[in-house]
Design a protein around this motif. Structure first.
Motif, mmCIF file in Angstrom:
data_model
loop_
_atom_site.group_PDB
_atom_site.id
_atom_site.type_symbol
_atom_site.label_atom_id
_atom_site.label_comp_id
_atom_site.label_asym_id
_atom_site.label_seq_id
_atom_site.Cartn_x
_atom_site.Cartn_y
_atom_site.Cartn_z
ATOM 1 N N ALA A 1 1.573 -1.342 0.231
ATOM 2 C CA ALA A 1 0.391 -0.142 0.186
ATOM 3 C C ALA A 1 0.927 1.065 0.099
ATOM 4 O O ALA A 1 0.442 2.504 -0.705
ATOM 5 N N ALA A 2 1.777 1.053 0.717
ATOM 6 C CA ALA A 2 2.798 2.226 0.700
ATOM 7 C C ALA A 2 3.773 2.754 -0.569
ATOM 8 O O ALA A 2 3.881 3.797 -0.596
ATOM 9 N N MET A 3 4.050 2.047 -1.475
ATOM 10 C CA MET A 3 4.685 2.084 -2.584
ATOM 11 C C MET A 3 3.988 2.315 -3.780
ATOM 12 O O MET A 3 4.192 3.166 -4.052
ATOM 13 N N LEU A 4 2.913 2.043 -3.758
ATOM 14 C CA LEU A 4 1.722 2.268 -4.648
ATOM 15 C C LEU A 4 1.122 3.131 -4.216
ATOM 16 O O LEU A 4 0.910 4.000 -4.829
ATOM 17 N N ALA A 5 1.219 4.405 -3.090
ATOM 18 C CA ALA A 5 0.697 5.377 -3.125
ATOM 19 C C ALA A 5 1.555 6.317 -2.922
ATOM 20 O O ALA A 5 1.767 7.496 -2.180
ATOM 21 N N GLY A 6 3.064 5.704 -3.549
ATOM 22 C CA GLY A 6 4.256 6.788 -3.767
ATOM 23 C C GLY A 6 4.953 7.350 -1.724
ATOM 24 O O GLY A 6 5.805 8.362 -1.681
ATOM 25 N N VAL A 7 4.114 6.441 -0.702
ATOM 26 C CA VAL A 7 5.354 7.027 0.609
ATOM 27 C C VAL A 7 6.489 6.046 0.570
ATOM 28 O O VAL A 7 7.006 6.829 1.057
ATOM 29 N N ALA A 8 6.632 4.616 0.182
ATOM 30 C CA ALA A 8 7.724 4.355 0.545
ATOM 31 C C ALA A 8 8.268 3.821 -0.646
ATOM 32 O O ALA A 8 7.313 4.323 -2.070
ATOM 33 N N ALA A 9 9.036 3.724 -1.323
ATOM 34 C CA ALA A 9 9.964 3.649 -2.068
ATOM 35 C C ALA A 9 10.400 2.214 -2.423
ATOM 36 O O ALA A 9 11.298 2.381 -1.789
ATOM 37 N N PRO A 10 10.212 1.490 -3.899
ATOM 38 C CA PRO A 10 10.421 0.308 -3.751
ATOM 39 C C PRO A 10 12.547 0.167 -4.368
ATOM 40 O O PRO A 10 12.780 1.262 -4.796
ATOM 41 N N GLN A 11 13.533 -0.609 -3.664
ATOM 42 C CA GLN A 11 15.033 -0.344 -3.374
ATOM 43 C C GLN A 11 14.709 -1.503 -4.950
ATOM 44 O O GLN A 11 15.804 -0.415 -5.600
ATOM 45 N N GLN A 12 13.740 -1.825 -6.278
ATOM 46 C CA GLN A 12 14.487 -2.587 -7.533
ATOM 47 C C GLN A 12 12.777 -2.088 -8.082
ATOM 48 O O GLN A 12 11.804 -2.305 -6.787
ATOM 49 N N GLY A 13 12.902 -1.828 -9.247
ATOM 50 C CA GLY A 13 11.533 -1.494 -10.353
ATOM 51 C C GLY A 13 10.633 -0.697 -9.526
ATOM 52 O O GLY A 13 11.855 0.502 -9.372
ATOM 53 N N ARG A 14 10.245 -0.412 -10.662
ATOM 54 C CA ARG A 14 9.003 1.309 -10.280
ATOM 55 C C ARG A 14 8.082 0.981 -10.491
ATOM 56 O O ARG A 14 7.416 0.042 -10.448
ATOM 57 N N ILE A 15 7.131 1.843 -9.964
ATOM 58 C CA ILE A 15 5.889 2.556 -10.134
ATOM 59 C C ILE A 15 5.570 3.132 -10.758
ATOM 60 O O ILE A 15 6.130 4.865 -10.345
ATOM 61 N N THR A 16 4.735 3.476 -12.096
ATOM 62 C CA THR A 16 4.259 4.242 -12.587
ATOM 63 C C THR A 16 2.568 4.788 -12.528
ATOM 64 O O THR A 16 1.806 3.852 -12.221
ATOM 65 N N VAL A 17 2.270 6.520 -12.858
ATOM 66 C CA VAL A 17 1.017 6.460 -12.837
ATOM 67 C C VAL A 17 0.645 6.639 -14.910
ATOM 68 O O VAL A 17 1.902 8.061 -14.689
ATOM 69 N N GLY A 18 0.292 6.387 -14.965
ATOM 70 C CA GLY A 18 0.216 7.143 -17.140
ATOM 71 C C GLY A 18 1.466 7.734 -17.362
ATOM 72 O O GLY A 18 1.983 8.189 -18.336
ATOM 73 N N GLY A 19 2.307 6.196 -16.838
ATOM 74 C CA GLY A 19 3.747 6.178 -17.487
ATOM 75 C C GLY A 19 4.816 6.768 -16.759
ATOM 76 O O GLY A 19 5.983 6.748 -17.121
ATOM 77 N N VAL A 20 4.101 7.760 -15.899
ATOM 78 C CA VAL A 20 5.137 8.461 -15.195
ATOM 79 C C VAL A 20 6.131 7.642 -13.614
ATOM 80 O O VAL A 20 4.784 7.620 -12.330
ATOM 81 N N CYS A 21 7.029 7.333 -13.803
ATOM 82 C CA CYS A 21 7.584 7.362 -11.901
ATOM 83 C C CYS A 21 6.794 8.322 -10.942
ATOM 84 O O CYS A 21 6.664 9.569 -11.044
ATOM 85 N N LEU A 22 6.853 7.483 -10.344
ATOM 86 C CA LEU A 22 6.128 7.923 -9.377
ATOM 87 C C LEU A 22 6.481 8.818 -8.742
ATOM 88 O O LEU A 22 6.245 10.374 -7.757
ATOM 89 N N ASP A 23 7.809 8.888 -8.432
ATOM 90 C CA ASP A 23 9.543 9.349 -7.891
ATOM 91 C C ASP A 23 9.738 11.171 -8.697
ATOM 92 O O ASP A 23 10.236 11.498 -7.892
ATOM 93 N N ASP A 24 8.900 11.046 -9.990
ATOM 94 C CA ASP A 24 9.082 12.545 -10.654
ATOM 95 C C ASP A 24 7.959 12.574 -10.495
ATOM 96 O O ASP A 24 8.104 14.186 -11.766
#
Length: 589
Positions: free
Chosen positions: A378-401
């Motif tokens: 839940a925290a990673m999908l919400a952008g509260v925690a960042a994964p050590q590997q892989g990436r989570i995006t919304v509309g192709g944009v990484c949450l970190d961006d």
């Protein structure tokens, strides 16, 4: 930008205290009147009063000096409320820095929790608060006294300055040069304090293991080493602090000897009267020497402790991952996880190789035993925690961006620990969308089944002066309404309904699902999983995705989990009652 040094941290913490600082500066000038007038009034009392055969005039000059002292006492009293206006809020600001930094390192950067941060919170923050209070009361007065003493000397006997200023300047330069060495020694003492606290806590926290293993001598030797290091650091600091004696000798007592030796020249070719020479000595003995002695002591102890402690607090800060601020994100954009892995510290990953696509209208339940990593997902999908590997995006944009505003506009996380603040019910509902009208609030309240609660509290304008009057379930409803009003396309309920009964929980989940956005539910009842379109199973290996019937046949751990949830009968012996779902143990974060 976060403060990088102790000085920047202090300036940031005191930014809102500037009006109080200006008032203290003004009263400090009044407080310094006796130091400014000491020598002038004593010389006038002698030359124009007692030595001139006019004792009444001499007494009048001394009375002026007494009046200046009374004014100083009044100014000191007037400053205490302004001291409080600076010192008391300072603790809250520094606590916020330490808490944010400690949580940030764990949440933003995946570092393990640091138990010593608690010691830093209690010890360092209180140390800074006490030191700021002491320095405002002492060093401020001493520095002003030192300055006005030189000004008074210049007004009374300018020629005497040649005997005073060179050694005073040399003494201050010497002290300034030694401050770096003293600071290094002070940092060593602070580190030794922290090492002693850690070592003591480790030994006494595990004292049963120490005794059981027969390791008393080893533990005692370890602690002895730490204590000895602390003692060496303290002795080294004390030896280095001896420079303060030399500074006072050079800056105050040498000028005093010089004026006494040069008194015949000062009263002859120098053109000073006997009263002026006595006035110069009065400045040196009553103002300069005590002020310089106290100043180097205060700065060399409290000032260095403050600088070092602030540096330690500044080092505990942490910054969130940089976000480039790509806006906007389309409401229909898919939320995707691509080969995501997350681990706490050096432990085994709690989430490994998770790939998932959530499109608009999807309803996903995340299930698994307690502590398996559901809340981490839940925290990673919400952008509260960042994964050590892989990436989570919304509309192709990484949450970190995404900048924070863009991220929160698209994804809302409702945690298990609902927060209700002291304000009106409306302000609690509209915290994420302040412009929401009554029609939006009505829609949320009716959809979530909160009308009776709102009416009982007195409507939207009811003041929640004590949020504790709400039950845990009612607080969860308020938090859910806040996110419903906000209207983010993706909503993640991280056991956000665990304190509600099953019908109320079903209404909340169905209300969010009916909005047409994406819903992710960290499930703690089988009913939540049955309402979802898809189920994500976490069982310690690779995550498994599927429907309820599919997972029952293909994932034995899911069948075991469902059986655990369902295998609870009512307390009455009436076997005709249907089976009821049981709430699972809340997941470990």
């Amino acid at each position: 930008m976060r403060p990088d040094t102790g000085g920047e941290l202090l300036r940031t913490a005191l930014r809102d205290s500037r009006p109080a600082l200006w008032r203290i500066a003004g009263w400090s000038m009044v407080e310094a009147l006796p130091a400014l007038l000491y020598g002038v009034l004593v010389a006038a009392a002698l030359d124009h009063g007692f030595l001139a055969g006019r004792p009444a005039t001499g007494v009048a000059y001394l009375a002026l000096l007494a009046a200046a002292m009374i004014a100083r006492a009044a100014a000191t009293r007037a400053m205490f409320p302004w001291f409080a206006a600076i010192v008391e809020p300072l603790r809250d600001r520094l606590v916020r820095v330490v808490v944010t930094g400690s949580l940030g390192r764990a949440v933003w950067h995946g570092e393990p929790a640091d138990p010593s941060a608690v010691a830093g919170l209690t010890q360092h923050v209180e140390t800074v608060r006490n030191l700021i209070s002491a320095l405002l009361r002492t060093s401020r007065q001493l520095a002003v006294s030192l300055i006005v003493t030189v000004v008074g000397l210049a007004a009374l006997a300018p020629r005497a300055l040649v005997l005073v200023l060179p050694p005073l300047a040399a003494a201050l330069a010497l002290f300034r040069r030694q401050l770096r060495t003293l600071a290094a020694r002070q940092r060593a003492v602070v580190r030794a304090d922290e090492a002693l606290a850690r070592g003591t806590a480790e030994v006494f926290g595990g004292i049963r293991d120490v005794v059981a293993c027969g390791a008393q001598r080893t533990a005692a030797a370890d602690l002895t080493h730490v204590v000895e290091e602390h003692g060496r650091a303290s002795r080294t600091l004390a030896i280095a602090g001896g420079i303060r004696i030399l500074v006072v000798l050079l800056g105050a007592q040498l000028p005093m000897v010089g004026v006494i030796v040069a008194a015949p020249w000062l009263t002859g070719a120098g053109g000073l009267s006997a009263g002026q020479v006595v006035g110069v000595l009065t400045y040196l003995a009553s103002s300069l020497e005590p002020a310089l002695r106290s100043l180097v002591t205060v700065v060399g102890t409290w000032g260095l402790q403050l600088a070092v402690t602030l540096g330690r607090l500044a080092a505990q800060q942490s910054t969130p991952p940089a976000r480039t601020g790509r806006l906007p994100v389309p409401a229909e954009a898919a939320l995707e996880a691509d080969a995501v892995t997350f681990a706490y510290g050096t432990t085994e990953p709690v989430v490994q190789d998770l790939s998932l696509t959530l499109r608009r209208g999807d309803h996903l339940a995340v299930v698994g035993p307690s502590g398996i990593g559901k809340s981490t997902v839940a925290a990673m999908l919400a952008g509260v925690a960042a994964p050590q590997q892989g990436r989570i995006t919304v509309g192709g944009v990484c949450l970190d961006d995404l900048d924070e505003a863009a991220l929160r506009a698209h994804v809302s996380l409702v945690p298990q620990e609902a927060y209700v603040f002291r304000a009106t019910l409306r302000e609690n509902f509209t915290a994420l969308r302040p412009d929401a009208g009554d029609d939006v609030l009505d829609e949320a309240v009716d959809a979530l089944g909160m009308r009776a609660l709102v009416d009982r509290l007195g409507g939207y304008h009811a003041e929640l002066t004590d949020p504790d009057v709400l039950s845990a379930g009612e607080r969860q409803l308020v938090a859910a309404a806040r996110v419903y009003v906000h209207g983010a396309p993706v909503v993640i309920l991280d056991e956000a309904t665990c304190h509600l009964d099953p019908p109320a929980e079903a209404r909340v989940e169905e209300a969010f699902a009916a909005r047409g956005g994406t819903l992710v539910v960290i499930a703690h009842r089988i009913s939540s999983a049955l309402r979802a379109d898809r189920i994500l199973l976490l069982d310690g290996g690779r995550p498994v995705l599927g429907g309820h019937a599919e997972l029952l046949h293909s994932a034995p751990s899911y069948a075991d989990l469902v059986g655990h949830w369902m295998d609870v009968r009512p307390r009455t012996p009436d076997r005709s009652q249907p089976l009821r779902p049981r709430m699972a143990t809340p997941a470990t974060k």
